[in-house]
Enzyme design. Sequence first.
Site, short mmCIF file in Angstrom:
data_model
loop_
_atom_site.label_atom_id
_atom_site.label_comp_id
_atom_site.label_asym_id
_atom_site.label_seq_id
_atom_site.Cartn_x
_atom_site.Cartn_y
_atom_site.Cartn_z
N LYS A 3 -7.34 -17.00 1.53
CA LYS A 3 -6.82 -18.37 1.68
C LYS A 3 -5.41 -18.37 2.27
O LYS A 3 -5.11 -19.11 3.21
CB LYS A 3 -6.82 -19.06 0.31
CG LYS A 3 -6.13 -20.42 0.33
CD LYS A 3 -5.67 -20.83 -1.06
CE LYS A 3 -4.73 -22.02 -0.93
NZ LYS A 3 -3.98 -22.29 -2.14
N ASN A 4 -4.52 -17.54 1.72
CA ASN A 4 -3.12 -17.58 2.15
C ASN A 4 -2.97 -17.12 3.60
O ASN A 4 -2.12 -17.62 4.33
CB ASN A 4 -2.24 -16.75 1.21
CG ASN A 4 -2.12 -17.39 -0.18
OD1 ASN A 4 -2.43 -18.57 -0.34
ND2 ASN A 4 -1.71 -16.63 -1.16
N ARG A 60 0.08 -28.43 0.57
CA ARG A 60 1.25 -27.56 0.64
C ARG A 60 1.26 -26.72 1.92
O ARG A 60 2.29 -26.48 2.52
CB ARG A 60 1.25 -26.62 -0.57
CG ARG A 60 2.50 -25.85 -0.56
CD ARG A 60 2.92 -25.11 -1.72
NE ARG A 60 4.10 -24.40 -1.26
CZ ARG A 60 5.29 -24.92 -1.19
NH1 ARG A 60 5.50 -26.17 -1.55
NH2 ARG A 60 6.30 -24.23 -0.74
N ASP A 110 0.03 -27.22 -5.74
CA ASP A 110 -0.03 -26.87 -7.16
C ASP A 110 1.10 -27.48 -7.97
O ASP A 110 2.20 -27.67 -7.48
CB ASP A 110 0.13 -25.34 -7.31
CG ASP A 110 -1.19 -24.63 -7.16
OD1 ASP A 110 -2.22 -25.28 -7.36
OD2 ASP A 110 -1.17 -23.44 -6.84
N ASP A 143 -0.01 -14.34 -8.21
CA ASP A 143 -1.27 -15.08 -8.31
C ASP A 143 -2.29 -14.42 -9.24
O ASP A 143 -3.28 -15.05 -9.60
CB ASP A 143 -1.90 -15.24 -6.91
CG ASP A 143 -1.18 -16.29 -6.07
OD1 ASP A 143 -0.42 -17.09 -6.66
OD2 ASP A 143 -1.36 -16.31 -4.84
N MET A 174 8.46 -15.62 -10.75
CA MET A 174 8.64 -16.48 -9.59
C MET A 174 8.47 -17.97 -9.87
O MET A 174 9.09 -18.80 -9.22
CB MET A 174 7.68 -16.06 -8.47
CG MET A 174 8.00 -14.67 -7.93
SD MET A 174 7.08 -14.32 -6.42
CE MET A 174 7.33 -12.56 -6.29
#
EC number: 2.5.1.7
Length: 441
Positions: free
Chosen positions: A22-23, A97, A121, A319, A341
Amino acid sequence: MNAFEINGGKPLKGEIIPQGAKNEALQVISAVLLTEEKVTISNIPDIVDVNKLIELLGDLGVAVERLSKDTYTFEAKNINLEFFQSEHFKSKGGSLRGSIMIVGPLLGRFGKAAIPKPGGDKIGRRRLDTHFLGFEKLGAKFNYNADTSFFNVDATNLKGAYVLLDEASVTGTANIIMAAVLAKGTTTIYNAACEPYIQQLCKMLNRMGAKISGISSNLITIEGVKKLGGTEHRLLPDMIEIGSFIGLAAMTGSEITIKDVHYEELGIIPEVFKRLGIQLERRGDDIYIPAQSNYEIDTFIDGSILTVADAPWPGFTPDLLSIVIVIATQAKGNVLVHQKMFESRLFFVDKLIDMGAQIILCDPHRATIIGLNKQVQLRGIEMTSPDIRAGVALLIAALSANGRSIIHNIEQIERGYQDIDIRLRALGADIKRINIMPKSH
């Protein structure tokens, strides 16, 4: 409202193929804006966040053609820059986002861009300063209008510069690279993120005619070029899905083979799961996890409790910390998870505690998990998914739990995981989609 109904406590068995990352998808799909020539991208996951970005590119004037379920061509020949000022763009861009990722390529190619304050998110503040400070170093001028929540950026004269990032932001690094490839002169980015996704983006841009060196390091050098051409690109498998499936196998005592994982690109991830006591075996480019009745967490050499913390690549990705927490609830031994983070990503542990897990939430960033060694099974409950990663962690907990669980707000899970219920059923999971109104939590 859609929800998942899960009857847990059943071992699973079989093979599962991870979706495309996805990223990486959000970055490389944005990069098609850098050229008017055709770009073909394959292994694209069919998930909400990615589909929204593809729709947004279509609204901008990109000619999008879907060749198969996971392969698209993009041709950004006729871009409508007026679309930026429309209410339609504001509502669409603000809900995603990943929409911030189109700013860099638009600045590089057209010298201007606008973006509504992005959504996504609810996992705490995610600053965009890194992106804009980088653009500023390259000569862009930006203006934030608090009344409209819009960023307007002017970059008619982008020039290469030395950019020292205040944090090794993956999206920030990608965005600055995409702006710099068409800037005049040489750009050096220090403290750059060097995740496999960034490496993939750089390799793709180089195939398009960019001149990027230092790929895979935290010092990236970009010599600006006048224009870029088309290319073909295939996304890596999603490392977060791969980690999630390793956790699923351990929690449910299942024998699972994860196919085509690009093992060399997984970095430290397999080793962290091994330290949690999970047996996993590399077979070619697959990961085989045998059925395990229990697993024991390592301690440090001096006998102190293992700490798992996130860090910029090649450290452990944030993640997967929610998956580590869930796995640890049924391990033998204890672990401290330190989420550096984001300040709200651990709040989902209250649902695990309701299921019978022994977890001490020390503060918004740290949780201590006391493993039950599978002596006490988690129990099924009704719960709501707060974000993508916590949602999948709760899904794994429900699949291992005794009894029936209902998970609401599964739209959050489906933002990041393609056909997750169908793929889990293929392994033997008792999961179905239902439509009910959520209770207030």
